[in-house]
Design a protein around this motif. Structure first.
Motif, short mmCIF file in Angstrom:
data_model
loop_
_atom_site.label_atom_id
_atom_site.label_comp_id
_atom_site.label_asym_id
_atom_site.label_seq_id
_atom_site.Cartn_x
_atom_site.Cartn_y
_atom_site.Cartn_z
N LYS A 24 0.11 4.24 -2.43
CA LYS A 24 -1.16 4.89 -2.09
C LYS A 24 -1.00 5.71 -0.82
O LYS A 24 -1.57 6.80 -0.67
CB LYS A 24 -2.24 3.84 -1.89
N LEU A 25 -0.22 5.18 0.10
CA LEU A 25 -0.01 5.87 1.37
C LEU A 25 0.79 7.16 1.18
O LEU A 25 0.48 8.20 1.78
CB LEU A 25 0.74 4.93 2.31
N LEU A 39 -1.65 9.63 -0.15
CA LEU A 39 -2.60 10.08 0.87
C LEU A 39 -1.90 11.01 1.87
O LEU A 39 -2.43 12.05 2.26
CB LEU A 39 -3.17 8.86 1.61
N CYS A 40 -0.68 10.63 2.28
CA CYS A 40 0.05 11.42 3.28
C CYS A 40 0.31 12.83 2.79
O CYS A 40 0.27 13.79 3.56
CB CYS A 40 1.37 10.74 3.65
N LEU A 92 -8.32 4.94 7.34
CA LEU A 92 -7.15 4.68 8.18
C LEU A 92 -7.71 4.21 9.52
O LEU A 92 -8.20 5.01 10.31
CB LEU A 92 -6.31 5.95 8.40
N LEU A 95 0.66 3.48 9.99
CA LEU A 95 -0.09 3.93 8.81
C LEU A 95 -0.35 2.75 7.87
O LEU A 95 -1.47 2.57 7.37
CB LEU A 95 0.69 5.03 8.07
N VAL A 96 0.70 1.96 7.62
CA VAL A 96 0.56 0.80 6.71
C VAL A 96 -0.49 -0.16 7.29
O VAL A 96 -1.37 -0.67 6.59
CB VAL A 96 1.92 0.08 6.55
N GLU A 140 -10.63 8.87 5.94
CA GLU A 140 -9.33 8.80 5.27
C GLU A 140 -8.17 9.25 6.17
O GLU A 140 -7.02 8.91 5.92
CB GLU A 140 -9.39 9.70 4.03
N TYR A 194 -4.15 1.29 6.88
CA TYR A 194 -4.73 1.64 5.57
C TYR A 194 -5.62 0.52 5.03
O TYR A 194 -5.20 -0.63 4.95
CB TYR A 194 -3.60 1.91 4.56
N VAL A 225 0.84 -1.21 0.00
CA VAL A 225 0.00 0.00 0.00
C VAL A 225 0.87 1.26 0.00
O VAL A 225 0.34 2.37 0.12
CB VAL A 225 -0.96 0.04 1.22
N MET A 226 2.19 1.08 -0.16
CA MET A 226 3.10 2.20 0.06
C MET A 226 2.82 3.38 -0.88
O MET A 226 2.76 4.52 -0.42
CB MET A 226 4.55 1.73 -0.08
#
Ligand code: ATP
Length: 445
Positions: A9-10, A13-14, A342, A323-324, A398, A327, A6-7
């Motif tokens: 996408k993260l 998002l971040c 999240l 976070l990972v 989110e 998600y 998911v990195m």
């Protein structure tokens, strides 16, 4: 079962929602240095506060300190960092790539990504040379050898050199610990994977000083206690494991890592190390400083240099793990659009509750503002009155806000509001006066 990657996408998002930005982004970024935005700083602060609470506040046998980043250069000779804090480095004359010689299997050949460096016919790797990871700078106006100082590559040494200061000022008796949270700097050769390996990061370290001979039982205690702490953050137990060090560092008698499964190709990686450092560090500082660093055990009338059990964890790396872990993308029953959530543990969530006025009429915004203002004295709270209610829920999902409180037409008449749960989507209708107690029960302080 392997965890999804998911990195990417993260990272997006971040950035979009203000958790983490690339450092100096308008100049094209600085290599592997990151800035925490408004939500990221709250998240990381919550994590550090939870660590401080568990390691310092809740115990009477651990003291906190905040040592300076710049230390006497002899510290790093004594600790072994000047001579030994090195990574073996190889260059490729063909592609100009630079790789860690001991991690070639983790790297891709820039010219042929399906191969590792050295495996492609065009590769021309040099012999490995040793590269020191410490950042050097100069203290005072002269840039000469005598004024070289280092940015600390770990916080631990600030604790070792203060061992007697803390012990004597607090009258602690061995066994006891010293803890601190602070920045560390490493000129990593192969940083990357977002904030996983950066050149500037924060460590949360604790050194527990024990009588030699009792070190093994303390080691087992801390190994267990530290894993429980990661569970308490809501990290899934099936994504956590211990890994024994195959090769022990020169100072260590036993060492385990706690690893977290970051998913994708990164997979299980170290987030914390638990080490039995023996009397190596205090012994070396004694030798290099010429000052005795012994503990006097009065009842037993004996002196000794304590052994040290160390727990060393990266605040940024665990923030990334949280976070990972949190998600997820999911469908919402009865809605065509899915949602990104999240699922952060409420104690980590940067915003604990969002307050909405259903419409901007009939006294709803006033009442919602009143509720938000009251709650703000106790929790980080967001107020939002723009866009459809569905959109507002999505925005909060989110960023991991556990509860949304909506003021509607009925609220103004009878003083009740709805509280929606991020994870179950269940809605409770409760009195506005009871919202604070409702949240207090569900959001650990
Ligand atoms: P690695 O093998 O991943 O480089 P390490 O074994 O050198 O890590 P330690 O020196 O034991 O790491 O540091 C303790 C903790 O500090 C690590 O578990 C990690 O959480 C954090 N840490 C170390 N180096 C970095 C870095 N470059 N960026 C972010 N966090 C780091």
């Amino acid at each position: 079962m392997s965890q999804p990657d998911v990195m990417d996408k993260l990272v997006s998002l971040c950035k979009r929602r203000g958790f983490i930005f690339q450092s100096s982004e308008i100049y094209g970024g600085t290599g592997s240095v990151w800035d925490y935005g408004p939500l990221g700083v709250e998240l990381k602060k919550n994590l550090k506060d939870l660590w401080w609470r568990a390691m310092v506040r809740m115990r009477d046998d651990i003291e906190g300190i905040d040592a300076a980043i710049l230390m006497h250069p002899r510290v790093w000779e004594a600790s072994g960092h000047v001579a030994g804090f090195v990574d073996p480095l190889v260059d490729c004359k063909a592609c100009k790539g630079r790789f860690r010689a001991d991690k070639l299997e983790d790297a891709q050949c820039p010219q042929k990504p399906s191969k590792h460096p050295g495996e492609h016919t065009a590769c021309q790797l040099t012999e490995a040379r040793q590269f020191n990871l410490m950042f050097k700078t100069y203290m005072g106006p002269l840039e000469e050898t005598a004024s070289v100082v280092y940015l600390r590559p770990e916080t631990a040494q600030g604790i070792f050199v203060n061992f007697l200061n803390v012990q004597q000022s607090t009258r602690q008796k061995v066994p006891f610990g010293i803890a601190q949270i602070g920045k560390a700097f490493r000129n990593e050769i192969t940083p990357g994977n977002f904030t996983f390996r950066t050149r500037e990061f924060e460590q949360m370290e604790m050194q527990f000083f024990v009588e030699p001979g009792t070190d093994e039982e303390h080691f087992e205690y801390w190994k267990d206690a530290r894993m429980k702490w990661h569970h308490s953050l809501g990290l899934s137990p099936d994504r956590l494991r211990y890994k024994a060090h195959e090769q022990l560092a020169h100072y260590a008698r036993a060492a385990f890592d706690i690893e977290f499964d970051f998913g994708g190709t990164l997979g299980f990686q170290e987030i914390e190390g638990i080490h039995n450092r023996t009397d190596f560090d205090l012994g070396r500082h004694q030798e290099y400083s010429g000052k005795k660093l012994e503990y006097f055990d009065q009842p037993a009338n004996k002196r000794y240099v304590p052994y040290v059990i160390e727990t060393s964890v990266g605040a940024d790396r665990v923030t990334l793990a949280a976070l990972v872990n949190a998600y997820r993308e999911e469908e919402v029953p009865g809605e065509s659009e899915g949602r990104v959530v999240l699922g952060l543990h409420p104690s980590l969530a940067p915003i604990k509750a969002a307050v909405f006025a259903l419409t901007k009429k009939e006294g709803m915004p006033e009442m919602a503002h009143r509720i938000a203002g009251e709650l703000r004295r106790h929790f980080p709270v967001d107020y939002d009155e723009t866009g459809s209610i569905g959109k507002r829920y999505r925005r909060q999902d989110e960023v991991g806000t556990p509860f949304c409180i909506t003021v509607d037409g009925e609220s103004v008449k009878d003083g009740t509001v709805t509280v929606r749960d991020r994870d179950t989507l269940a809605q409770d209708r409760i009195s506005a006066d009871a919202v604070r107690a409702y949240l207090s029960e569900r959001v650990p302080g």
